[in-house]
Design an enzyme around this catalytic site. Structure first.
Site, PDB file in Angstrom:
ATOM      1  N   ASP A  89     -82.987   7.292  37.978  1.00  0.00           N
ATOM      2  CA  ASP A  89     -82.940   6.675  36.753  1.00  0.00           C
ATOM      3  C   ASP A  89     -82.478   5.287  36.776  1.00  0.00           C
ATOM      4  OD1 ASP A  89     -83.316   8.671  34.145  1.00  0.00           O
ATOM      5  OD2 ASP A  89     -82.668   9.544  36.172  1.00  0.00           O
ATOM      6  N   ASP A 125     -81.129  13.594  34.119  1.00  0.00           N
ATOM      7  CA  ASP A 125     -80.075  14.363  33.225  1.00  0.00           C
ATOM      8  C   ASP A 125     -80.523  15.111  32.420  1.00  0.00           C
ATOM      9  OD1 ASP A 125     -81.379  12.169  31.760  1.00  0.00           O
ATOM     10  OD2 ASP A 125     -79.703  10.870  31.825  1.00  0.00           O
ATOM     11  N   ASP A 168     -85.747  17.098  33.004  1.00  0.00           N
ATOM     12  CA  ASP A 168     -85.893  16.426  34.276  1.00  0.00           C
ATOM     13  C   ASP A 168     -85.712  17.690  35.165  1.00  0.00           C
ATOM     14  OD1 ASP A 168     -85.988  13.869  33.487  1.00  0.00           O
ATOM     15  OD2 ASP A 168     -83.969  13.723  33.431  1.00  0.00           O
TER      16      ASP A 168
END
Ligand SMILES: Nc1ncnc2c1ncn2[C@@H]1O[C@H](COP(=O)(O)OP(=O)(O)OP(=O)(O)O)[C@@H](O)[C@H]1O
Ligand SMILES: [Ca+2]
Length: 892
Positions: free
Chosen positions: A326, A634, A638
């Site tokens: 990310d 997170d 996901d």
């Protein structure tokens, strides 16, 4: 009356708590004493006794014990007892080591145990879930797993998935009203949230009504998960190797005994030879040392902020060839500050640092008063209303409670002199449609003092513009035609190319008393107001980490929900995006099949404007290309990608419980650089295991060869079983353990990732073991023959010399094992543990030879000083030979 039948004020009374301030510490203490910790009783734990005995169920050790017992029956009592003693001592050591390893794994589990936000004495705080009691007020949001049974007292679009209890995977919406149904099932209790269920959407507050075994979850005993200790692939391979060695040993033993007896030798002598061979062939100390090395490695990773949740990940980490990470918060600091705003063709800038709500507004370098700029003011106000964050003062400093993106919007409005409390007086929030990463926006239905109703929306500008039909321009609402759209796009791109994260604000008036049910209904036909652009500086350490990964043959891929241009700008700053690599955006991604993605995936360094659902596709495509993928995440959405990745990585701070549960590695600091550190440790652990496997097995090969050659040459046995056992477990054991603590070679992060299918003996290790084992065997045999030739009547003397030569050869060999190349490529004494281990092993050997009470046990005799010349001379030959051949190859 049951809790679900009560109104919430009745619940408050019944539980003797206070919804506005929570419980007092005294009340908590009392309740904890009465009802105990909020824990589910775990399944049967392995008792200490069981663990102790399990040390002996090891097949290797059983073979050994059986063989010794037999030799005891044949009359060699001292031998039998001594061997058993050594085996027991080894078992005890193994027991303590495994206990320690288990304890450190337990500590790991606690480190990653869920935390709960609880209200106590008027303060929200995070505490471990096991410390909550009935009457506590807790809050939860999307992605949390609920820590106890709670009666809901606030719900914002709360939806909970209860499959852990009901098997039903469709989420249930939850509300705060009392239920009239008589005896509703768990699935129908719409005002209760149960322990172990998961929030899929929205957020809420609840009061705890049951904890621990009293919860609905506690009542379903068979759902309790038992902690399973997992073996790593290498451990499995070593176990298989152990079995092969045992079979070889057994076959050799049978052969030797059979042939010997046929040739007319004494059965007893032959049997002794057989046992010796079996002992020589089996690396008795290996399994325990592997366990210890792994658990030490795990502890080192904790020190570097990485928590391993699944032991096999320690090894897989070393194989990673791609890290998909990310952007926001992992590569950047997630400390956002609005610096530029755009509306209706005007651009403003704001100064100020961090979350300090002081700063001035400028238009084209002239200071302006925001309250004179209508569009700017509108944008700031709506950004503050459509917002769930809070800025709190703590020790003269402003601390953000909530999402940094929203925090930045709060701060920009505060800089213009707006105050959240005053605004919320003017605008009442009627309903919220919470943010999610797939829609990339959120909305509020609000009503102002005059009774006018609005939808206020904020989100990704390129998405919002598609949902807008008009725009605020020069104080008027105008039709959003092609031409103006182009201008807006240009403005967004301008902000984004400065690496700014952009949030658009839009709104629409709606008739009074309409009830808006869905976000689709709310988020259409909007009026676009403007865009706020915020900086989110990269974390300073990430650039180097990306480079180190690159040197290590690991590619870094940025996956972000952010705008393509923003992502590009930051990826270039960090060295992720180079001239050769490409950017792919979510729209393109969603039209591609996994197969189509596979074709191009190797060239792509940045995926922008993606939804969490896309991550799974990316993982699959990379894996199909043969990559070992680490994937961070997170949120709830996901989790599938985290699970599918070879190494699922969850954020420790911002990560949801669901993401953490799916992961095999948790980053305590949410930092990309920590993934790199974990990979480095992972590689190092594996290399260290290779080092002591090489070391220990060479010893075994040497021992077998000494015995076999002696038999072939019709010599007496150069070593007695107890000596071999002593070498395998003690004098080899300590240095092997120290190799497990060795620091990495300088080039561990310069090599390509290793293949996960690589066997124990890959990369020349098999050859190193056999060639070195052969040399050790030969020099040991030579020492024996030379001395035995001089006085054939004193077998024990020659055996003592052989024993000392074997130990010395190994203690010299151990320094070679520190490097994949040659003993000369590293300072041999660079590992202090190793130096001390070697000194201890030397001392132990000397004790066994010179301390009289040991002599009958180990069949040793005190040898002379001149004998040591022979021993040291012979035992250092292998190292010289190999170092010499290395130098030769190098100079060629
Ligand atoms: N709280 C919010 N309210 C409204 N819109 C938001 C909010 N947070 C983010 N956005 C918008 O949604 C977009 C996607 O956000 P998302 O959280 O999915 O990814 P990200 O945080 O930008 O990137 P990353 O995936 O690297 O963490 C952002 O670029 C922003 O425009
Ligand atoms: Ca995100």
């Amino acid at each position: 009356m049951k809790f679900h039948e009560m109104e919430i004020n009745q619940v408050e009374k019944a539980l003797d708590t206070d919804f506005s301030s929570g419980l007092s510490p005294e009340a908590v203490k009392k309740r904890l004493a009465k009802h105990g910790l909020n824990e589910l009783q775990e399944g049967e734990k392995q008792s200490a006794l069981l663990l102790f005995f399990s040390q002996f169920k090891d097949f290797m050790v059983l073979v050994l014990l059986a063989a010794t017992l037999l030799s005891g029956l044949l009359g060699e009592y001292i031998d039998a007892v001594a061997i058993i003693a050594i085996v027991i001592i080894n078992g005890v050591l193994g027991f303590f080591q495994e206990r320690r390893a288990e304890k450190s794994l337990q500590a790991l589990k606690e480190l990653s145990a869920p935390q709960v936000s609880v209200l106590r004495e008027g303060q929200w705080m995070k505490i471990p879930s096991k410390e909550i009691v009935a009457g506590d007020i807790i809050k939860f949001t999307s992605g949390d797993r609920i820590g106890a049974d709670v009666r809901i007292i606030e719900s914002r679009s709360l939806e909970i998935e209860e499959s852990a209890l009901t098997g039903e995977s469709v989420p249930v919406s939850k509300h705060i009203d009392s239920l009239k149904t008589i005896n509703p099932g768990i699935g129908d209790m719409e005002n209760i949230a149960f322990m172990g269920t998961m929030i899929t959407r929205g957020s809420g507050v609840g009061v705890v009504i049951a904890t621990g075994m009293k919860t609905a979850m506690g009542q379903i005993a068979d759902l309790l998960q038992n902690a399973q200790t997992q073996e790593t692939p290498l451990q499995r391979r070593l176990e298989q190797l152990g079995k092969i060695l045992i079979s070889v040993a057994l076959i050799l033993t049978v052969l030797v005994v059979a042939i010997g007896v046929l040739q007319g030798h004494e059965l007893y002598m032959m049997f002794l030879a057989g046992v010796s061979l079996a002992v020589a062939a089996i690396p008795e100390g290996l399994p325990a040392i592997v366990t210890v090395a792994l658990s030490l490695g795990v502890q080192k990773m904790i020190k570097r902020n990485a928590i391993v949740r699944k032991l096999p990940a320690v090894e897989t980490l070393g194989c990673a060839s791609v890290i998909c990470s990310d952007k926001t918060g992992t590569m950047t600091q997630n400390k956002m500050t609005v610096t530029q705003l755009w509306s209706g063709g005007n651009t403003w800038t704001v100064d100020g640092v961090g979350y300090h709500p002081q700063g001035e507004f400028y238009r084209e370098n002239t200071r302006v008063h925001p309250k004179d700029e209508k569009a700017l003011q509108q944008m700031l106000i709506f950004g503050m209303i459509c917002n769930n964050s809070d800025l709190v003062m703590k020790d003269e400093d402003y601390i953000l409670d909530g999402d940094p993106t929203e925090g930045a919007l709060l701060v920009s409005a505060m800089k213009a002199g707006f105050d959240r409390t005053n605004l919320l007086d003017e605008f009442t929030i009627i309903k919220e449609f919470p943010f999610d990463s797939s829609r990339k926006m959120m909305s509020m239905h609000v009503k102002d003092k005059q009774g006018r109703n609005f939808i206020v929306t904020k989100g990704a500008p390129d998405v919002i513009i598609g949902k807008s039909e008009s725009i605020l321009w020069d104080g008027k609402t105008q039709y959003l035609g092609q031409h103006i759209q182009g201008q807006v796009q240009e403005a967004i791109n301008n902000l984004a190319s400065n690496a700014l994260r952009t949030i658009a604000i839009a709104f629409k008036p709606i008739p009074t008393n309409t009830v808006i049910l869905s976000e689709q209904e709310a988020e259409k036909k909007l009026t676009f107001i403007g865009v706020q652009g915020m900086i989110d500086p990269p974390r300073p350490e990430v650039k180097d980490a990306v480079k180190e990964c690159n040197d290590a043959g690991i590619k870094t891929v940025m996956i972000t929900g952010d705008h393509v241009i923003t992502a590009k700008a930051i990826a270039s700053q960090l060295g992720i995006l180079t001239k050769k690599s490409k950017v792919l955006d979510g729209n393109a991604l969603s039209t591609m099949s996994v197969e189509e993605l596979e074709e191009v995936v190797d060239d792509i360094a940045v995926f922008a404007r993606v939804s969490p659902e896309h991550k799974l596709k990316i993982v699959k495509a990379l894996q199909n290309r043969g990559h070992i993928v680490a994937m961070t995440g997170d949120g709830v959405n996901d989790a599938p990608a985290i699970k599918a990745a070879d190494i699922g990585v969850a954020m420790g701070i911002t990560g949801t419980d669901v993401a953490k549960e799916a992961s095999s590695l948790v980053l305590l600091d949410d930092n990309f650089a920590t993934i790199k550190s974990a990979i480095e440790e992972g590689r190092n652990i594996y290399e260290n295991i290779r080092k002591f496997v090489r070391y220990l097995l060479a010893s075994n090969v040497g021992e077998i060869l000494v015995m076999l050659f002696a038999m072939i040459l019709a010599l007496p046995l150069p070593l007695v079983p107890i000596q071999i056992l002593w070498v395998n477990l003690v004098t080899d054991g300590l240095p092997a353990m120290a190799l497990g603590l060795d620091r990495p070679e300088e080039d561990v992060m310069k090599r390509k990732p290793r293949s996960p299918n690589e066997g124990v003996f890959a990369r020349g290790l098999g050859w190193k073991v056999v060639s070195r084992g052969f040399l050790i065997g030969i020099v040991t045999l030579l020492a024996f023959i030379i001395v035995y030739d001089q006085n054939p009547d004193n077998l024990a003397y020659a055996q003592t010399i052989a024993f000392a030569t074997l130990v010395m050869a190994q203690l010299i060999h151990v320094f070679d094992c520190r490097s994949e190349k040659s003993v000369l490529s590293r300072n041999p004494f660079g590992n202090q543990y190793l130096v001390w281990a070697v000194i201890s092993s030397l001392a132990l050997m000397i004790a066994v030879i010179y301390y009289p009470p040991f002599q009958p046990i180990f069949h040793t005799l005190p040898i002379l000083a001149k004998d040591w010349l022979l021993i040291i001379g012979l035992s250092s030959i292998p190292t010289f030979l190999l170092a010499g051949s290395f130098l030769l190859r190098k100079t060629k």
